[in-house]
Design a protein around this motif. Structure first.
Motif, short mmCIF file in Angstrom:
data_model
loop_
_atom_site.label_atom_id
_atom_site.label_comp_id
_atom_site.label_asym_id
_atom_site.label_seq_id
_atom_site.Cartn_x
_atom_site.Cartn_y
_atom_site.Cartn_z
N ASN A 235 -16.29 10.97 -17.51
CA ASN A 235 -16.15 9.50 -17.59
C ASN A 235 -16.47 8.99 -18.99
O ASN A 235 -15.79 8.12 -19.52
N GLU B 210 -19.08 15.29 -14.22
CA GLU B 210 -18.33 14.07 -13.92
C GLU B 210 -18.76 12.93 -14.83
O GLU B 210 -17.94 12.13 -15.31
N ASP B 211 -20.07 12.85 -15.11
CA ASP B 211 -20.58 11.83 -16.04
C ASP B 211 -19.97 12.02 -17.43
O ASP B 211 -19.56 11.06 -18.09
N ASN C 148 -13.59 7.48 -21.59
CA ASN C 148 -13.74 6.09 -22.02
C ASN C 148 -13.92 5.96 -23.53
O ASN C 148 -13.48 5.00 -24.14
#
Length: 396
Positions: free
Chosen positions: A349, A345-346, A353
């Protein structure tokens, strides 16, 4: 099906250097890759040697003391091959071979040898043969002077096995003939690409062994050769794929690698043309590899080199089933969170981005998130199709 070669079981030592441009972590990582290359070629790595230098010795690559250490080990353990992680000059090859008295290979020669064993079609064989002759030309003196010591095995396939009578003039003539043959092949492949009709072209690119062929098989329902070895796929494979109501052409290309020999980049021009002429790139990444970010950079560097860096791209992070991150206890207030602690999940993200491209996390092997992947591909292909073929949007 790739032809199976007789097991060589050729013992080899691996040799690398730590320099101002390459720290110890990077040098060890390259040696890991060199070990995988050696195993892929049929060798058995038995020992690693690493030396810290300001820069490689122009005469012998390593320092005298380290070469003596390597020599002592080779003699004591009956090792027949020493493989260096960087390309050696003709003078370095001659000097090192005289000192170690065994077969000497560098990274370029090793990769060329793997390509020689993997090439199946006339096109791939011609491309590899050209690259091998271009590598051999400045090294002819060494090759023929010491031919009596070479007993075959890794690095000796292809043009390395030609008669001693081969000289520079014959090699140059051979290179000229191979270039003409490749020009003919290039023209034929160019005509084939033009005759593929009005369909969007999508190319799979990525570092070697990231799962491109597995993904190709999954979404095209074809049987492209896939194996957990470097450069399992050399020959370009093109398949017609239909997602929902729209068809497109999907191309599986040769895997990239750091320190890819310049001879191969040049000789595989027709293969890389599939990437150059693609409308959409699927950049496949093995997220389970600890240095996958370096792999991304290496692939991007080659895309820049072949003028394909600005094409629409979907970043496909594969092998999420094999991804492992280090955990931090909730009560641990001392340990700083680094990328080693990133969850999937990190990473999602971060890449969503950081990138303007589309991003997708999948497992081709376990068929995880494949529908989401297909949806993203469909959306991008539809955008491109509408732009390229504005009067052909409702045929499907």
């Amino acid at each position: 099906m790739i032809e199976t070669r007789e097991a060589i079981s050729e013992k080899a030592v691996l040799i690398g250097v730590i320099t101002q441009l390459q720290n110890e972590d990077k040098a060890l990582e390259y040696l890991d890759e060199l070990e995988f290359l050696t195993i892929t070629a049929g060798g058995v790595p038995v020992k690693r040697f690493l030396q810290k230098l300001d820069r490689p010795n122009p005469k012998t690559f390593l320092g005298t003391g380290k070469l003596d250490e390597v020599k002592e080990y080779i003699d004591a353990h009956n090792v027949g091959t020493a493989i260096f992680d960087d390309e050696l000059s003709p003078a370095q090859l001659r000097n090192i071979e005289r000192i170690l008295d065994c077969k000497i290979l560098d990274r370029t020669n090793l990769i060329l040898d793997i390509f020689a064993g993997r090439a199946q079609t006339s096109s791939a064989k011609t491309q590899v043969e050209l690259a091998q002759y271009q590598y051999l030309l400045p090294r002819l003196t060494r090759m023929w002077t010491h031919l009596d010591k070479q007993k075959g095995g890794i690095g000796m396939r292809g043009p390395g096995e030609t008669e001693i009578e081969t000289d520079r003039r014959i090699i140059r003539d051979k290179i000229t003939l191979l270039k003409k043959k490749l020009e003919t092949i290039d023209r034929q492949m160019s005509v084939q690409r033009k005759n593929r009709g009005k369909m969007v072209r999508v190319a799979l690119v990525g570092y070697t062994n990231v799962g491109k062929s597995t993904l190709m098989n999954l979404i095209s329902k074809s049987e492209v050769f896939a194996e957990n070895k470097l450069f399992a796929t050399l020959d370009t494979t093109v398949r017609k794929v239909v997602v929902k109501n729209i068809p497109f052409l999907l191309t599986d290309t040769v895997g990239f690698i750091r320190k890819l020999p310049t001879q191969l980049v040049e000789s595989f021009k027709s293969t890389l043309d599939e990437v150059r002429e693609a409308d959409l790139i699927l950049h496949v990444v093995d997220i389970s590899h600890p240095n996958f970010e370096d792999h991304i950079s290496s692939v991007n560097d080659i895309l820049v080199e072949i003028n394909s860096a600005n094409k629409p791209t979907i970043m496909v992070f594969n092998k999420i089933d094999a991804y492992i991150c280090e955990t931090i206890d909730e009560d641990d207030l001392v340990t700083e969170k680094t990328k080693a602690h990133y969850t999937l999940e990190d990473w999602k993200n971060k890449w969503v981005n950081d990138l303007s491209e589309e991003v997708c996390f999948i497992s081709a092997e376990e068929k995880t998130n494949i529908e989401e992947f297909k949806e993203k591909v469909y959306d991008e292909v539809m955008k491109i199709h509408t732009k390229i073929f504005p009067y052909n949007n409702f045929l499907y």
